[in-house]
Design an enzyme around this catalytic site. Structure first.
Site, PDB file in Angstrom:
ATOM      1  N   CYS A  13      25.111  25.090 -89.663  1.00  0.00           N
ATOM      2  CA  CYS A  13      25.119  26.524 -89.351  1.00  0.00           C
ATOM      3  C   CYS A  13      26.510  26.961 -88.903  1.00  0.00           C
ATOM      4  O   CYS A  13      27.191  26.242 -88.183  1.00  0.00           O
ATOM      5  CB  CYS A  13      24.174  26.806 -88.195  1.00  0.00           C
ATOM      6  SG  CYS A  13      22.492  27.132 -88.652  1.00  0.00           S
ATOM      7  N   ARG A  49      15.391  27.223 -94.954  1.00  0.00           N
ATOM      8  CA  ARG A  49      15.721  26.032 -94.162  1.00  0.00           C
ATOM      9  C   ARG A  49      14.749  25.861 -92.995  1.00  0.00           C
ATOM     10  O   ARG A  49      14.533  24.745 -92.543  1.00  0.00           O
ATOM     11  CB  ARG A  49      17.140  26.147 -93.579  1.00  0.00           C
ATOM     12  CG  ARG A  49      18.239  26.043 -94.610  1.00  0.00           C
ATOM     13  CD  ARG A  49      19.587  25.990 -93.924  1.00  0.00           C
ATOM     14  NE  ARG A  49      19.541  25.032 -92.825  1.00  0.00           N
ATOM     15  CZ  ARG A  49      20.359  25.034 -91.782  1.00  0.00           C
ATOM     16  NH1 ARG A  49      21.296  25.937 -91.698  1.00  0.00           N
ATOM     17  NH2 ARG A  49      20.246  24.131 -90.843  1.00  0.00           N
ATOM     18  N   ARG A  70      30.651  23.564 -82.903  1.00  0.00           N
ATOM     19  CA  ARG A  70      29.586  22.559 -82.841  1.00  0.00           C
ATOM     20  C   ARG A  70      30.087  21.126 -83.053  1.00  0.00           C
ATOM     21  O   ARG A  70      29.763  20.469 -84.048  1.00  0.00           O
ATOM     22  CB  ARG A  70      28.486  22.878 -83.838  1.00  0.00           C
ATOM     23  CG  ARG A  70      27.859  24.217 -83.573  1.00  0.00           C
ATOM     24  CD  ARG A  70      26.631  24.440 -84.387  1.00  0.00           C
ATOM     25  NE  ARG A  70      25.459  23.787 -83.850  1.00  0.00           N
ATOM     26  CZ  ARG A  70      24.232  24.002 -84.287  1.00  0.00           C
ATOM     27  NH1 ARG A  70      24.008  24.828 -85.257  1.00  0.00           N
ATOM     28  NH2 ARG A  70      23.215  23.376 -83.744  1.00  0.00           N
ATOM     29  N   LYS A  97      10.316  22.231 -87.080  1.00  0.00           N
ATOM     30  CA  LYS A  97      11.462  21.645 -87.797  1.00  0.00           C
ATOM     31  C   LYS A  97      12.310  20.793 -86.860  1.00  0.00           C
ATOM     32  O   LYS A  97      12.678  19.664 -87.184  1.00  0.00           O
ATOM     33  CB  LYS A  97      12.321  22.770 -88.393  1.00  0.00           C
ATOM     34  CG  LYS A  97      13.686  22.315 -88.877  1.00  0.00           C
ATOM     35  CD  LYS A  97      14.491  23.454 -89.460  1.00  0.00           C
ATOM     36  CE  LYS A  97      15.324  24.231 -88.468  1.00  0.00           C
ATOM     37  NZ  LYS A  97      16.536  23.562 -87.981  1.00  0.00           N
ATOM     38  N   ASN A  98      12.628  21.346 -85.694  1.00  0.00           N
ATOM     39  CA  ASN A  98      13.555  20.654 -84.796  1.00  0.00           C
ATOM     40  C   ASN A  98      12.940  19.436 -84.112  1.00  0.00           C
ATOM     41  O   ASN A  98      13.653  18.655 -83.479  1.00  0.00           O
ATOM     42  CB  ASN A  98      14.106  21.622 -83.739  1.00  0.00           C
ATOM     43  CG  ASN A  98      15.133  22.562 -84.328  1.00  0.00           C
ATOM     44  OD1 ASN A  98      15.496  22.435 -85.500  1.00  0.00           O
ATOM     45  ND2 ASN A  98      15.608  23.510 -83.530  1.00  0.00           N
ATOM     46  N   ASP A 106      17.786  29.910 -79.842  1.00  0.00           N
ATOM     47  CA  ASP A 106      17.185  30.099 -81.161  1.00  0.00           C
ATOM     48  C   ASP A 106      16.266  31.323 -81.226  1.00  0.00           C
ATOM     49  O   ASP A 106      15.746  31.641 -82.299  1.00  0.00           O
ATOM     50  CB  ASP A 106      16.393  28.843 -81.579  1.00  0.00           C
ATOM     51  CG  ASP A 106      17.321  27.720 -82.018  1.00  0.00           C
ATOM     52  OD1 ASP A 106      18.528  27.955 -82.174  1.00  0.00           O
ATOM     53  OD2 ASP A 106      16.818  26.588 -82.215  1.00  0.00           O
TER      54      ASP A 106
END
Ligand code: UD1
Length: 425
Positions: free
Chosen positions: A122, A404, A127, A22-23, A312
């Site tokens: 998130c 997600r 952030r 995903k990232n 993560d």
């Protein structure tokens, strides 16, 4: 709304095919805005975050086609932004996912202007995006914040510049690297993120005609070019998904073989598992977690930018260490508020005390199933892992967090013997 129900106590056993990351896929998709030609991405995972960014890119004028994968799994996504029809990324789309801010660099580079809503995302700390904005200013952008939007312009185009990031940021490195590909002259980026996803993005940009060296080190140099073209790129394997299933095997004392992945991106996670007494064998793109005969050994973990232990994977390791034979410490250095899984794990019988950025986790003999609530993507999956090891039934609500970032989570675990299903509320 759906929940996930897990009945714990079964050892996992089997093979799981790892999906595309995903990232990595998100910045690669944003890179399609840099060229009027087609960017073809294979091994794109089917996830809510991918659909969210696709909707945003479509709103900027990109045509997006999805087709079944190339046999090795994933979807193939063809993105063609022949004309940019809007340089505004509206709040309604950006608020769903923080990574939406990755359209800022490409839009500014190609159209010399962009208006991007400040992101939500998130709930793991404040952030901010200040590093992205300051770095783009170093490339000649004029930036104003107005009514929740970033208004950026670069009349005449971006110009190469020298940026030394005060803090390592994955997203800022990606945004500015993309912007610099079309800036006039040379850009030097220092103290950049070295995550493998940066290397994957650089490889794709280079295939599109960009001149980039140093990706994967802490200094990236980019020679701007007048235009970029199309390319075909395969999204790298998801190292966090891989690490999550390694932790799932470990917490159940089972044996899992993970295919279509890359052990080279998982050094710190494999080392941490070894410190817990869990053996992992690697062969080409396959990792095999061996069944263990002894209890999990306690260990101390500190999250760090790559190649350190990934933030993560912090929540998943905390779940694992709640079952260890002794006390461990987990120090979270990347995000200020990334311990939301702690009270939920405690509802399942875990013994955890928090002191600022450090959690002390004292292993318990047996976790017990409980209704728990997902709070963010990685926190949610840590509750699923704890449920796999717990006695009795665990239900994890707010499953949309998992959708997600984990493709076919329930199916993949069930195929390896987990008693897990999605149930309606
Ligand atoms: C990416 C990952 C996310 C991962 C994180 C750290 C994606 C889509 N997401 O997020 O899964 O947890 O890297 O590995 O790839 N910061 C600032 N100002 C900024 C930008 C960041 O202060 O402008 C701070 C953040 O608050 C955080 C730290 O820098 O404390 C690192 O964040 P960053 O690397 O930017 O994370 P993301 O790119 O958002």
């Amino acid at each position: 709304m759906e929940r996930i129900r897990v009945r714990g106590g079964r050892r996992l056993n089997g093979t799981i095919q790892i999906s595309g990351a995903k990232n990595a896929a998100l910045p690669l998709m944003a890179a399609s805005l840099l060229t009027p030609e087609a960017l073809v991405l294979s091994n794109v995972p089917k996830l809510a975050d991918i659909a969210t960014l696709a909707a945003l890119l479509a709103q900027h004028g990109a045509d997006i086609d999805l087709s079944q994968g190339d046999g090795a799994g994933g979807q193939t996504m063809t993105l063609r932004a022949a004309t940019i029809t809007s340089t505004t990324a509206p709040y309604d789309l950006v608020r769903k996912m923080r990574a939406s801010v990755l359209v800022l660099g490409p839009l500014l580079a190609r159209c010399h202007q962009a208006r991007v809503s400040l992101p939500g995302g998130c709930a793991i700390g404040t952030r901010p995006v200040d590093l992205h904005l300051k770095a783009l200013e170093q490339l000649g952008a004029r930036i104003e914040l107005e009514e929740g939007y970033v208004n950026a312009s670069a009349p005449g185009g971006l110009k190469g510049g020298h940026v030394r990031f005060p803090t390592v940021s994955v997203g800022a490195t990606e945004n500015v690297m993309m912007a610099a590909t079309l800036a006039a002259g040379e850009t030097v980026l220092e103290n950049v993120a070295r995550e493998p996803e940066i290397g994957d993005l650089a490889a794709c940009l280079i295939a599109m005609g960009a001149r980039i060296s140093g990706a994967g080190t802490e200094r990236i140099v980019i020679q701007g070019v007048a235009e970029l073209g199309g390319a075909h790129h395969r999204v790298m394997a998801d190292r966090i998904e891989t690490g999550t299933y390694m932790a799932a095997a470990a917490i159940t004392g089972g044996a899992l073989t993970l295919t279509h992945t890359n052990a080279d991106t998982l050094g710190a996670v494999v080392d941490a598992l070894a410190a817990c007494g869990v053996g992992v064998a690697r062969q080409n793109g396959t990792l095999t977690v061996s069944p263990r005969s002894d209890a999990i050994s306690p260990t101390d973990i500190s999250t760090q930018p790559y190649p350190g232990f990934p933030t993560d994977m912090q929540a998943q390791f905390m779940a694992l260490l709640t079952t260890a034979d002794g006390a461990s410490t987990i120090n979270e250095t990347i995000f200020e508020n990334r311990f939301m899984h702690v009270p939920e794990l405690m509802r399942m019988g875990a013994n955890i005390s928090l002191q600022g950025h450090t959690a002390v986790v004292r292993g318990v003999k047996q976790l017990r199933g409980a209704p728990v609530m997902a709070t963010d993507l990685r926190a949610s999956v840590s509750l699923v892992l704890a449920g796999l090891a717990a006695e009795g039934e665990t239900t994890v609500s707010r499953v949309y967090h998992l959708d997600r970032g984990y493709e076919h989570l329930v199916e993949k675990l069930a195929a390896c013997g987990a008693d897990i299903e999605r149930v309606a509320d």
